[in-house]
Design a protein around this motif. Sequence first.
Motif, PDB file in Angstrom:
ATOM      1  N   TYR A  22       2.136   4.731  -0.912  1.00 51.58           N
ATOM      2  CA  TYR A  22       1.467   5.954  -1.368  1.00 51.58           C
ATOM      3  C   TYR A  22       2.487   7.087  -1.406  1.00 51.58           C
ATOM      4  O   TYR A  22       3.303   7.244  -0.486  1.00 51.58           O
ATOM      5  CB  TYR A  22       0.318   6.307  -0.420  1.00 51.58           C
ATOM      6  CG  TYR A  22      -0.417   7.576  -0.785  1.00 51.58           C
ATOM      7  CD1 TYR A  22      -1.536   7.550  -1.621  1.00 51.58           C
ATOM      8  CD2 TYR A  22       0.009   8.807  -0.295  1.00 51.58           C
ATOM      9  CE1 TYR A  22      -2.201   8.722  -1.960  1.00 51.58           C
ATOM     10  CE2 TYR A  22      -0.652   9.985  -0.629  1.00 51.58           C
ATOM     11  CZ  TYR A  22      -1.760   9.937  -1.462  1.00 51.58           C
ATOM     12  OH  TYR A  22      -2.408  11.098  -1.802  1.00 51.58           O
ATOM     13  N   GLN A  74       0.824  -1.216   0.000  1.00 46.59           N
ATOM     14  CA  GLN A  74       0.000   0.000   0.000  1.00 46.59           C
ATOM     15  C   GLN A  74       0.861   1.271   0.000  1.00 46.59           C
ATOM     16  O   GLN A  74       0.626   2.219   0.768  1.00 46.59           O
ATOM     17  CB  GLN A  74      -0.952  -0.009   1.196  1.00 46.59           C
ATOM     18  CG  GLN A  74      -2.122  -0.978   1.038  1.00 46.59           C
ATOM     19  CD  GLN A  74      -3.032  -0.565  -0.126  1.00 46.59           C
ATOM     20  OE1 GLN A  74      -3.652   0.481  -0.110  1.00 46.59           O
ATOM     21  NE2 GLN A  74      -3.076  -1.409  -1.161  1.00 46.59           N
ATOM     22  N   ASP A  82       4.909   8.397   1.571  1.00 49.86           N
ATOM     23  CA  ASP A  82       4.012   9.127   2.469  1.00 49.86           C
ATOM     24  C   ASP A  82       3.174   8.181   3.320  1.00 49.86           C
ATOM     25  O   ASP A  82       2.729   8.546   4.410  1.00 49.86           O
ATOM     26  CB  ASP A  82       3.077  10.041   1.657  1.00 49.86           C
ATOM     27  CG  ASP A  82       3.838  11.154   0.954  1.00 49.86           C
ATOM     28  OD1 ASP A  82       4.849  11.616   1.502  1.00 49.86           O
ATOM     29  OD2 ASP A  82       3.431  11.550  -0.152  1.00 49.86           O
ATOM     30  N   ALA A  83       2.928   6.992   2.817  1.00 50.72           N
ATOM     31  CA  ALA A  83       2.152   6.002   3.569  1.00 50.72           C
ATOM     32  C   ALA A  83       2.472   4.619   3.017  1.00 50.72           C
ATOM     33  O   ALA A  83       2.981   4.478   1.908  1.00 50.72           O
ATOM     34  CB  ALA A  83       0.649   6.291   3.464  1.00 50.72           C
ATOM     35  N   GLY A  84       2.155   3.597   3.825  1.00 51.51           N
ATOM     36  CA  GLY A  84       2.450   2.230   3.424  1.00 51.51           C
ATOM     37  C   GLY A  84       3.801   1.775   3.936  1.00 51.51           C
ATOM     38  O   GLY A  84       4.448   2.465   4.731  1.00 51.51           O
ATOM     39  N   ARG A  85       4.241   0.623   3.461  1.00 53.24           N
ATOM     40  CA  ARG A  85       5.515   0.051   3.899  1.00 53.24           C
ATOM     41  C   ARG A  85       6.268  -0.461   2.681  1.00 53.24           C
ATOM     42  O   ARG A  85       5.676  -1.034   1.760  1.00 53.24           O
ATOM     43  CB  ARG A  85       5.280  -1.099   4.888  1.00 53.24           C
ATOM     44  CG  ARG A  85       4.631  -0.685   6.184  1.00 53.24           C
ATOM     45  CD  ARG A  85       4.147  -1.883   6.967  1.00 53.24           C
ATOM     46  NE  ARG A  85       5.253  -2.662   7.535  1.00 53.24           N
ATOM     47  CZ  ARG A  85       5.794  -2.437   8.721  1.00 53.24           C
ATOM     48  NH1 ARG A  85       5.349  -1.466   9.493  1.00 53.24           N
ATOM     49  NH2 ARG A  85       6.768  -3.189   9.168  1.00 53.24           N
TER      50      ARG A  85
END
Length: 256
Positions: free
Chosen positions: A14, A12, A60-63
């Motif tokens: 981002y 995910q 910005d987000a996720g891994r």
Amino acid sequence: MSESVPMVKAEQVYKAFGPLEVLRGIDLEVASGDVLCLIGPSGSGKSTFLRLINHLEKLDAGRLSVDGELVGYREHNGKLYELNDKEICAKRAEIGMVFQRFNLFPHLNVLDNVTIGPVKVKGVATKDAKERAAALLERVGLKDKVAAYPSQLSGGQQQRVAIARALAMDPKLMLFDEPTSALDPELVGEVLEVMQGLAEDGMTMVVVTHEMGFAREAGTAVAFMDGGEVLEYGDPRQVLVSPKNERLQSFLSKVL
């Protein structure tokens, strides 16, 4: 590395630049020894994803992890902490990257371009680094160009030097960002031939490319990206020959 741990794992992921969403929840895995080819129109997020893998950009987000370790961060008690510059550079040294533009040092000859990284970053003895560099330059077909300067080389030759320079760091993973897009058409083949050889030798690679023949022959998987998302993923022979996604069908009709 454990066989069960992917060399690259995106969950995910981002990324936005201001109001522009460049990557919108990317999920991808690359096993050790695989060659993932990222295809898609310009602006689809392919190069940004590549730059995230070695922390040239921050997600910005996720891994995102490489060889089981988070890229750019460490996790402690469920929280992420960004690594310091020295730690990031040490991790980045394990990942080779070849850009569209060759980024060679113009004031250094070919041999010195290839040896400077191992000597300065990894502390390899100059004699050993030069022996390794000479072997790598022979591998990419440039053993007779060790004393030449970048300005004396064709674009294809410069890109092959850039590949040798990346390999000199003994990377566990190679990233290629449209490595043939800046080349004259007749020089493309010599670079793809080197990359094909790396794939056959089992080098793990993520390649952003418009060369569908290379993706079909050397790729173990193809991901078609558009609008910051992966719209189709699978075996190159399936994805490129019998695409299911209408946007991919349209894209391939223009590039094949």
